[in-house]
Design a protein around this motif. Structure first.
Motif, mmCIF file in Angstrom:
data_model
loop_
_atom_site.group_PDB
_atom_site.id
_atom_site.type_symbol
_atom_site.label_atom_id
_atom_site.label_comp_id
_atom_site.label_asym_id
_atom_site.label_seq_id
_atom_site.Cartn_x
_atom_site.Cartn_y
_atom_site.Cartn_z
ATOM 1 N N GLU A 14 -2.699 6.122 1.075
ATOM 2 C CA GLU A 14 -3.900 5.330 0.814
ATOM 3 C C GLU A 14 -4.606 4.852 2.076
ATOM 4 O O GLU A 14 -5.759 4.417 2.003
ATOM 5 N N ARG B 136 -6.320 -4.486 -1.167
ATOM 6 C CA ARG B 136 -6.721 -3.256 -1.842
ATOM 7 C C ARG B 136 -8.224 -3.266 -2.131
ATOM 8 O O ARG B 136 -8.918 -2.267 -1.947
ATOM 9 N N GLN B 137 -8.734 -4.394 -2.574
ATOM 10 C CA GLN B 137 -10.172 -4.495 -2.836
ATOM 11 C C GLN B 137 -10.971 -4.365 -1.547
ATOM 12 O O GLN B 137 -12.040 -3.745 -1.522
ATOM 13 N N LYS C 31 -3.691 -7.697 -3.705
ATOM 14 C CA LYS C 31 -4.892 -7.326 -4.462
ATOM 15 C C LYS C 31 -6.137 -7.465 -3.601
ATOM 16 O O LYS C 31 -7.023 -6.602 -3.616
ATOM 17 N N LEU D 185 -9.762 0.376 -2.704
ATOM 18 C CA LEU D 185 -8.741 1.155 -3.390
ATOM 19 C C LEU D 185 -8.625 0.711 -4.832
ATOM 20 O O LEU D 185 -8.732 -0.472 -5.152
ATOM 21 N N ALA E 58 -6.756 -0.251 -8.278
ATOM 22 C CA ALA E 58 -5.527 -0.989 -8.542
ATOM 23 C C ALA E 58 -4.451 -0.037 -9.040
ATOM 24 O O ALA E 58 -4.716 0.826 -9.873
ATOM 25 N N ILE F 145 1.229 -3.873 -9.417
ATOM 26 C CA ILE F 145 0.976 -4.385 -8.071
ATOM 27 C C ILE F 145 1.640 -5.747 -7.918
ATOM 28 O O ILE F 145 1.681 -6.548 -8.860
ATOM 29 N N LEU G 99 0.834 -1.200 0.000
ATOM 30 C CA LEU G 99 0.000 0.000 0.000
ATOM 31 C C LEU G 99 0.867 1.248 0.000
ATOM 32 O O LEU G 99 1.966 1.260 0.552
#
Length: 299
Positions: free
Chosen positions: A138, A281-282, A278, A286, A288, A292, A134
């Motif tokens: 963020e 983040r989901q 991933k 956030l 993508a 990543i 990250l």
């Protein structure tokens, strides 16, 4: 400010009345005729064995303490700087004692990371790999400054340049465990905040850690459980998150490890699996990034 502090001095936090007696003889006694409307805001069961005069004296004592702690700020629930996400949770605090920048309490994406105080290598690697994916702007990291997963998450967020919020289970004027003091100072230097609902001097009773956990989840948009055994306080945080309507995610572990008990319970009951960057983040909503790290899966 005495009136606003009064509600932080409800009986389970109130010192013995004998300790308040010397305050009655001070040359500048507090105004004991303050409006009792604050007293009637206290739930009936908490008022049962409580005298208004004692509450005022205790609150006045706290205010005198704060005058010697210029780095500490008190936010009542009526303050415009009080975190709005805490206003609607069950057992919402009457106020917060804050060291550091109150702006850290109002981030767009506050992520609570919680887990055992005794993680294995897998647990600390999970925290480092996923939080390391990250960007600093963020997220804001929320945790309890305890040993183990809490400290690993705070430290990794600092390495990423992200803000931190550490929620204490005792008075704002000291750090427990003492070994976490350097980490707390790093959080403050990094623009974060250390907060507590307890007045200065209040000790870290065991029951307060579970009670504190509702603030960790309540402040956050989502709670990520990394590891937690059958008797871990992590389960309490997860229960608070579910009650508060917060997003709840967990990372699976080995079926042979007790540290996977709470994460697996969460996943069996509909929690979000967080197995790679991933997924995290989901979970946070956030977008993508251009590139990543996806060449690993934690399972």
């Amino acid at each position: 400010m005495v009136e606003e502090i009064i509600l932080c001095c409800i009986p389970d936090q109130l010192r013995y009345r004998d300790e308040l007696n010397p305050l009655r003889d001070l040359p500048e006694p507090p105004a004991l005729a303050l409006s009792e409307r604050y007293f009637h805001d206290i739930p009936a069961h908490a008022r049962k064995n409580c005298r208004w005069e004692d509450l005022v004296l205790q609150a006045w004592a706290v205010e005198r303490q704060l005058s010697t702690l210029p780095q500490v700020r008190f936010l009542s629930r009526w303050s415009p700087f009080f975190p709005p996400r805490l206003l609607s949770i069950p057992l919402s605090p009457w106020g917060l004692f804050v060291r550091g920048d109150v702006k850290a309490l109002h981030g767009d994406t506050l992520l609570a990371v919680v887990g055992t105080r005794r993680p294995n290598l897998y647990g600390t690697q999970v925290v480092e790999l996923l939080l390391g994916a990250l960007e600093s702007q963020e997220f804001t990291l929320v945790s309890g400054l305890a040993y183990g997963i809490d400290s690993a998450a705070h430290a990794m967020a600092l390495r990423r340049g992200a803000l931190n919020v550490a929620v204490l289970a005792h008075g704002i004027d000291f750090i427990y465990p003492p070994g976490s003091e350097p980490l707390a100072q790093s959080i403050l230097r990094g623009g974060g905040a250390v907060i507590s609902e307890y007045p200065p001097g209040e000790p870290p009773y065991k029951s307060r850690f579970t009670h504190r956990n509702r603030l960790v989840s309540g402040l956050s948009h989502g709670v990520w459980v990394v590891q937690g055994g059958p008797r871990s306080g992590t389960r309490a945080t997860a229960n608070h998150a579910a009650e508060q309507g917060r997003d709840l995610g967990a990372t699976p572990g080995s079926i042979f490890s007790e540290l996977a008990t709470v994460p697996h319970e969460i996943l069996r009951t509909g929690g979000t699996p967080i197995m790679d960057a991933k997924d995290l983040r989901q979970f946070l909503g956030l977008a993508a990034p251009n590139k990543i790290q996806t060449d690993f899966t934690l399972c």
